[in-house]
Every structure is written in structure tokens, then in C-alpha cells.
Scaffold this active site. Structure first.
Site, short mmCIF file in Angstrom:
data_model
loop_
_atom_site.label_atom_id
_atom_site.label_comp_id
_atom_site.label_asym_id
_atom_site.label_seq_id
_atom_site.Cartn_x
_atom_site.Cartn_y
_atom_site.Cartn_z
N TYR A 1 6.62 -13.67 -14.45
CA TYR A 1 5.52 -12.50 -13.71
C TYR A 1 4.15 -13.74 -14.30
O TYR A 1 3.19 -13.44 -13.21
CB TYR A 1 5.83 -11.27 -14.18
CG TYR A 1 5.46 -10.64 -13.71
CD1 TYR A 1 4.96 -10.01 -12.55
CD2 TYR A 1 3.68 -10.11 -14.21
CE1 TYR A 1 3.77 -8.78 -12.36
CE2 TYR A 1 2.78 -9.15 -14.56
CZ TYR A 1 2.99 -9.03 -13.39
OH TYR A 1 2.31 -7.55 -13.09
N ALA B 42 0.78 -0.89 0.08
CA ALA B 42 0.65 -0.61 0.08
C ALA B 42 0.81 0.67 -0.42
O ALA B 42 0.07 2.84 0.32
CB ALA B 42 -1.02 -0.46 1.53
N GLY C 111 1.99 3.47 -5.85
CA GLY C 111 0.71 2.28 -7.16
C GLY C 111 -0.51 1.95 -6.94
O GLY C 111 -1.05 3.57 -6.00
N ILE C 112 -1.16 1.99 -7.21
CA ILE C 112 -2.48 0.89 -6.65
C ILE C 112 -2.78 0.62 -5.07
O ILE C 112 -3.84 1.12 -5.35
CB ILE C 112 -2.50 -0.55 -8.44
CG1 ILE C 112 -2.76 0.17 -8.59
CG2 ILE C 112 -3.90 -0.18 -7.45
CD1 ILE C 112 -2.68 -1.16 -10.51
N SER D 90 -3.84 -9.49 -13.03
CA SER D 90 -2.99 -9.12 -14.23
C SER D 90 -3.76 -9.94 -15.75
O SER D 90 -3.69 -11.11 -15.37
CB SER D 90 -1.10 -9.15 -14.45
OG SER D 90 -1.20 -9.21 -16.07
#
Length: 268
Positions: free
Chosen positions: A171, A15, A18-19, A146
């Protein structure tokens, strides 16, 4: 403003930027108590101070927490601390993620680093938080996944990718595993592809992204109890779509649970 998120407690991993940071901001602005996870106590505190300074939200709504997901013992300590302090947790947002490095890298726990940070650490934290997430009906998990999970394959015989390594494949495997894990029946969970955003992961996608706040809005919507969810569902932004086939196969879900239990050193 009054909101169905007001008075709820949400843990957001990753946190501090970014998002994850934008998700924490949007939730706290709606009156949610946010447990704000960072890699180190300093990073978590800095992000907390920045939120208070820039949004004016009440500092009592924010609780900085730290664990380096490269060390599973830190993940375990984090989970135990949350269960102790928050016997009831409404939402867990599994957001922390790293781009797999150019070179094959193993953690001290012996796991390929992206697989551990992006999936195994979240598997462990979710499993350990199950008592808090199921204390009240309606507890849920939101996995930030993603679109690249569709290109992934879980190498069951070599999940650490020791024999053949490519950062993109590593990834993608981590994101596929996280998406498959949403269908685990132990807690109600969904996955969301927030879109390609301007975050530290952008180089993996290689083109321009939208602001992280836009991606976070999709995450926050799924944290809201007013948004009805079905276990294992996958969202592209706000739209529910079918995930990769593996994510809907019971056999794969069970097999992944067994593999993850083994790799995090827990027996179910």
C-alpha cells in the site's frame, strides 16, 4: 452560491464512497460538472442517484462513468470516452484506492493489485487525459495520497512484490508512486494527504478517523482555480509540506514513468 468552481468539469475516480463521494458532492454543490467514476455502471449510477436525492443538485451536473481499475483495458476505455465527450477537462482527481489484501494478489494484467488500482490505473488515465487536461491553461490533477507514502519504497527490481509481500509495504509503495507521479512534467499535478478519515481504508491506519467530508474539503480546495498550485507540491490537509525525498528527485520521476509505461503496456 457563485464560486470559481462553477462551470468547470472535474473527473473524480472512486467517487461512489468515502472521500471520493464527498468530493463529488462538494464540487457539484458549487456548480461543477462532475464525472463520477465507479467500479461498475450500477455503483456509479447509485451514487449519482443518491447525490441528486440528498443534495438536490441538478442531475445535469453529474455524469456516472464506470471502469474496474483491476482491468487496465477498462481504464483505457474510460479515458477515451472522457476525451471524446469532454475535449476540455479542468481537473482530474485521482482518488480511487484499495487497501492491499492480506495475500499477495496479481491482476489479470500481471500487476500487484494495490500498485495497479492505486497507481498504475491513475498513471494510465492521467496520461490518456493529457490532451483534455492541457486543452486550456490551468488544467490540473489532484492525487489523493497518504502520509504512509513516507514509509514506502519502490521496489524497482520487483515492483509486483513477488519475492516479499506485506500489505502495508504494498500500500505504501502505491501511495509513494502516486506522490512521485505528481512531479511528472506532462500535466500540472499536486498530491494531498486528506488526513485519516472514516473510509474503507481506515483499518490500515488502525485508529479513529475524521468524517470523509473533512478530508474531501482539502481535495476540493486544490481543485479550485482560486488556489494557486505548483507542479509536484504535496499538501498535508491545507498545508504545503515537503513530501518524501523520492518525490522530488528528477531521476526517480523519470524512472517511475519508464516503469509505469512498461507495466501499462504503453510506450512513451
Amino acid at each position: 452560491m457563485s464560486s470559481s468552481l462553477s462551470g468547470r468539469t472535474v473527473l473524480v475516480t472512486g467517487a461512489t464512497s468515502g472521500i471520493g463521494y464527498e468530493t463529488a458532492r462538494q464540487l457539484s454543490e458549487r456548480g461543477t460538472t462532475v464525472l463520477l467514476h465507479g467500479r461498475t455502471p450500477e455503483e456509479a449510477q447509485r451514487a449519482t442517484d443518491r447525490l441528486i436525492a440528498t443534495t438536490g443538485v441538478d442531475g445535469a451536473l453529474l455524469r456516472p462513468l464506470a471502469a474496474d481499475f483491476v482491468r487496465l483495458e477498462e481504464v483505457e476505455s474510460l479515458a477515451h470516452a472522457v476525451v471524446r465527450e469532454h475535449p476540455r477537462l479542468d481537473v482530474l482527481v485521482n482518488n480511487a484506492a484499495i487497501a492491499a489484501p492480506e495475500r499477495h494478489t496479481l491482476t489479470a494484467d500481471g500487476n500487484e493489485i494495490a500498485f495497479q488500482v492505486n497507481f498504475l490505473a491513475h498513471y494510465l488515465v492521467t496520461t490518456l487525459l493529457e490532451p483534455s487536461l492541457t486543452a486550456d491553461p490551468g488544467g490540473r490533477v489532484v492525487n489523493v495520497s497518504s502520509s504512509l507514502h513516507r514509509t514506502g519504497a519502490i521496489q524497482w527490481n520487483d515492483p509486483q512484490r513477488i519475492r516479499r509481500y506485506s500489505r502495508l509495504a504494498a500500500y505504501a509503495q502505491s501511495q509513494l508512486a502516486l506522490t512521485v507521479f505528481a512531479a511528472d512534467p506532462r500535466v500540472t499535478a499536486v498530491s494531498v494527504n486528506p488526513g485519516v478519515c472514516e473510509t474503507g481504508l481506515l483499518p490500515l491506519y488502525g485508529h479513529e478517523g475524521v468524517p470523509a467530508a473533512d478530508g474531501a474539503a482539502h481535495v476540493v480546495r486544490l481543485c479550485d482555480p482560486a488556489t494557486e498550485i505548483v507542479n509536484g507540491a504535496y499538501y498535508d490537509g491545507d498545508e504545503r509540506v515537503a513530501p518524501a525525498a523520492a518525490a522530488t528527485e528528477d531521476r526517480t520521476v523519470k524512472r517511475l514513468g519508464k516503469l509505469a509505461d512498461l507495466l501499462v503496456g504503453h510506450t512513451a
